[in-house]
Design an enzyme around this catalytic site. Structure first.
Site, short mmCIF file in Angstrom:
data_model
loop_
_atom_site.label_atom_id
_atom_site.label_comp_id
_atom_site.label_asym_id
_atom_site.label_seq_id
_atom_site.Cartn_x
_atom_site.Cartn_y
_atom_site.Cartn_z
N ARG A 35 43.72 27.30 56.63
CA ARG A 35 44.48 28.08 55.83
C ARG A 35 44.26 28.03 54.34
O ARG A 35 44.90 28.21 53.49
CB ARG A 35 46.20 27.91 55.95
CG ARG A 35 46.37 28.62 57.49
CD ARG A 35 48.17 28.50 57.68
NE ARG A 35 48.36 28.65 58.97
CZ ARG A 35 48.79 27.90 59.69
NH1 ARG A 35 48.99 26.60 59.48
NH2 ARG A 35 49.15 28.31 60.89
N LYS A 86 36.76 37.13 44.90
CA LYS A 86 36.25 37.90 46.03
C LYS A 86 35.47 37.35 47.07
O LYS A 86 34.41 36.90 46.63
CB LYS A 86 35.88 39.33 45.68
CG LYS A 86 36.80 40.48 44.99
CD LYS A 86 36.14 41.86 44.84
CE LYS A 86 37.12 42.82 44.50
NZ LYS A 86 36.28 44.06 44.31
N GLU A 131 24.44 44.44 37.36
CA GLU A 131 25.82 44.13 37.13
C GLU A 131 25.85 43.81 35.50
O GLU A 131 26.92 44.11 34.86
CB GLU A 131 26.24 42.71 37.76
CG GLU A 131 26.49 43.14 39.45
CD GLU A 131 27.37 43.96 39.55
OE1 GLU A 131 28.28 44.19 38.94
OE2 GLU A 131 27.62 44.09 41.14
N LYS A 174 34.75 39.58 32.68
CA LYS A 174 35.35 39.70 34.06
C LYS A 174 36.63 39.00 34.27
O LYS A 174 37.55 39.34 34.79
CB LYS A 174 34.46 39.45 35.16
CG LYS A 174 34.75 39.64 36.53
CD LYS A 174 33.77 39.25 37.56
CE LYS A 174 34.53 39.59 38.88
NZ LYS A 174 33.38 39.48 39.98
N GLU A 227 43.33 43.63 42.75
CA GLU A 227 42.69 44.73 42.70
C GLU A 227 44.04 45.90 42.79
O GLU A 227 43.73 47.12 43.44
CB GLU A 227 41.52 45.30 43.44
CG GLU A 227 40.71 46.30 43.03
CD GLU A 227 39.37 46.16 43.61
OE1 GLU A 227 38.42 45.84 43.13
OE2 GLU A 227 39.32 46.74 44.71
N ARG A 281 41.16 46.12 37.93
CA ARG A 281 39.96 45.59 38.36
C ARG A 281 39.11 46.48 39.06
O ARG A 281 37.93 46.28 39.45
CB ARG A 281 40.59 44.33 39.45
CG ARG A 281 39.29 43.72 39.81
CD ARG A 281 39.64 42.34 40.62
NE ARG A 281 38.45 41.57 41.19
CZ ARG A 281 38.51 40.25 41.45
NH1 ARG A 281 39.59 39.59 41.71
NH2 ARG A 281 37.29 39.90 41.88
N ASN A 321 34.02 48.21 39.98
CA ASN A 321 33.29 48.95 41.05
C ASN A 321 32.29 50.10 40.38
O ASN A 321 31.82 51.07 41.06
CB ASN A 321 34.17 49.17 41.93
CG ASN A 321 34.67 48.15 42.66
OD1 ASN A 321 33.92 47.42 43.43
ND2 ASN A 321 36.06 48.12 42.82
N HIS A 380 29.39 51.53 42.10
CA HIS A 380 29.35 50.81 43.43
C HIS A 380 29.68 51.64 44.61
O HIS A 380 29.17 51.64 45.83
CB HIS A 380 30.19 49.68 43.67
CG HIS A 380 29.85 48.37 43.04
ND1 HIS A 380 29.61 48.37 41.23
CD2 HIS A 380 29.52 47.19 43.29
CE1 HIS A 380 29.19 47.32 40.97
NE2 HIS A 380 29.27 46.49 42.09
N HIS A 429 26.79 51.05 47.06
CA HIS A 429 27.11 50.58 48.19
C HIS A 429 26.56 51.51 49.40
O HIS A 429 26.14 51.05 50.72
CB HIS A 429 28.63 50.08 48.44
CG HIS A 429 28.90 48.93 47.78
ND1 HIS A 429 30.33 48.44 47.69
CD2 HIS A 429 28.34 47.86 47.31
CE1 HIS A 429 30.15 47.31 47.16
NE2 HIS A 429 29.09 46.73 47.14
N HIS A 467 21.05 44.68 45.87
CA HIS A 467 22.65 45.17 45.49
C HIS A 467 22.27 45.70 44.10
O HIS A 467 22.95 46.68 43.80
CB HIS A 467 23.72 44.01 45.51
CG HIS A 467 25.02 44.48 45.37
ND1 HIS A 467 25.75 45.60 45.93
CD2 HIS A 467 25.49 44.12 43.92
CE1 HIS A 467 26.81 45.46 44.90
NE2 HIS A 467 26.61 44.79 43.88
#
Length: 345
Positions: free
Chosen positions: A107, A129, A171, A210, A220, A225, A229, A232, A236, A247
């Site tokens: 956990r 993330k 990025e 960031k 998010e 946030r 993206n 993206h 993506h 990417h």
């Protein structure tokens, strides 16, 4: 050396940027890395870390449940406990998977990110993330899990191939569109975008931007946030359909197309859309052609930003340092995707 503090509700995270940042040493650590990084830095790993090492296959196609459970099996075999430290040593794929296993194991165990690529130092190692791809959907299984520390040392840039530099530039350019100060710095130093020293300076600027965003909207939920993206949604979807490119390259292609969406939908002026495209061209001067790009729509419809079943959500450029969230029907998106079929030779 620059130290950037990221204070979120779940836990604080400290990012160290600069030469000599990699000062972490310890016995009770477990390193997760990939085959490429291990080949290049095997001696460094042996020198710095006395604990176990799990080496996974390199590449996005291995960011799946099989690799995830390979890491978890190795952690269990090494008899890690909750106070053990998982060290993600690699690019974005390693960071995502090692971070996810750290969130799952008992956990939650301690996590440190040591990004070795420009893209990972600029973006993916910061903000918590973590994820794997599943059943053809990118990053659909994951968790928000902040690392205790992130070490961004430019020593790793010396072994990066040109393609990885372009990947990181994707990025960086995105941040330059979102943040006017970073954007001005990019345009004023366009001739330095292959200079590794300048890129590391830019990386720290991007991390600082960031960190401010993540502090205000860690998971998010508040909407802010989502701005990270930009490019993206298209990027993506194309990446999942075609692969091959990095990417960051797909983010650049996505930003190029989405500047046309912003212009066509009245979100931004023609002049500003042109400015975005010129900024993209600093890293990707010629947008490639794609056969049947409309086939990527099925992936775009599964994008995590979508809030309506039959609508696709985009983060579009609005003005310098401003953005807007905007949704399109699949049919309308298909019309814009035709721009990727045109021959611009």
């Amino acid at each position: 050396m620059q130290t950037i503090q990221l204070n979120t509700k779940s836990r604080p995270s400290t990012v160290f940027c600069g030469k000599g940042a990699l000062f972490l040493r310890g016995k009770d650590v477990f390193v997760v890395t990939d085959s490429n990084v291990y080949r290049l830095y095997k001696e460094l790993i042996a020198e710095k870390f006395a604990g176990g090492v799990c080496v996974v296959p390199a590449g996005e196609r291995h960011k799946n449940r099989n690799t995830l459970f390979k890491i978890l099996d190795s952690m269990l075999e090494a008899r890690l406990h909750r106070s053990s430290v998982v060290v993600a040593l690699g690019g974005g794929v390693v960071g995502d998977m090692a971070g996810f296993t750290a969130a799952l194991y008992m956990r939650g165990t301690r996590l440190i990110q040591i990004p070795t690529t420009l893209l990972a130092q600029v973006d993916s190692s910061v903000g918590g993330k973590t994820a794997i791809d599943y059943r053809g959907v990118k990053n659909v299984l994951g968790a928000f899990y902040q690392p205790e520390r992130v070490y961004c040392d430019p020593l790793f840039f010396n072994t990066l191939p040109p393609r990885e530099i372009k990947c990181g530039l994707g990025e960086i350019i995105k941040t330059g569109v979102l943040d006017a100060v970073v954007g001005d710095k990019i345009r004023q130093n366009a001739d330095k975008l292959r200079d590794l020293g300048f890129l590391h300076e830019l990386a720290a600027d991007c991390v600082r931007f960031k960190a401010r965003v993540v502090e205000q909207d860690e998971t998010e939920r508040g909407g802010l946030r989502k701005c990270l993206n930009m490019g993206h949604t298209t990027g993506h979807a194309l990446e999942l359909l075609y692969g091959r490119r990095s990417h960051g390259e797909y983010v650049l292609i996505g930003m190029w197309l989405e500047s046309y969406i912003a212009e066509g939908e009245g979100v931004c002026s023609h002049e500003y859309a042109e400015e975005v495209r010129k900024t993209v061209a600093l890293a990707e001067p010629r947008i490639p052609r794609f056969a049947s790009p409309e086939e990527c729509i099925r992936f775009a419809l599964l994008d995590k930003k979508n809030e309506e079943k039959d609508k696709i959500s985009f983060i579009l450029p609005k003005a310098r340092g401003e953005y807007a969230e905007y949704s399109l029907s699949a049919e309308r998106f298909a019309e814009y995707l035709k721009l990727l079929q045109e021959n611009r030779a």
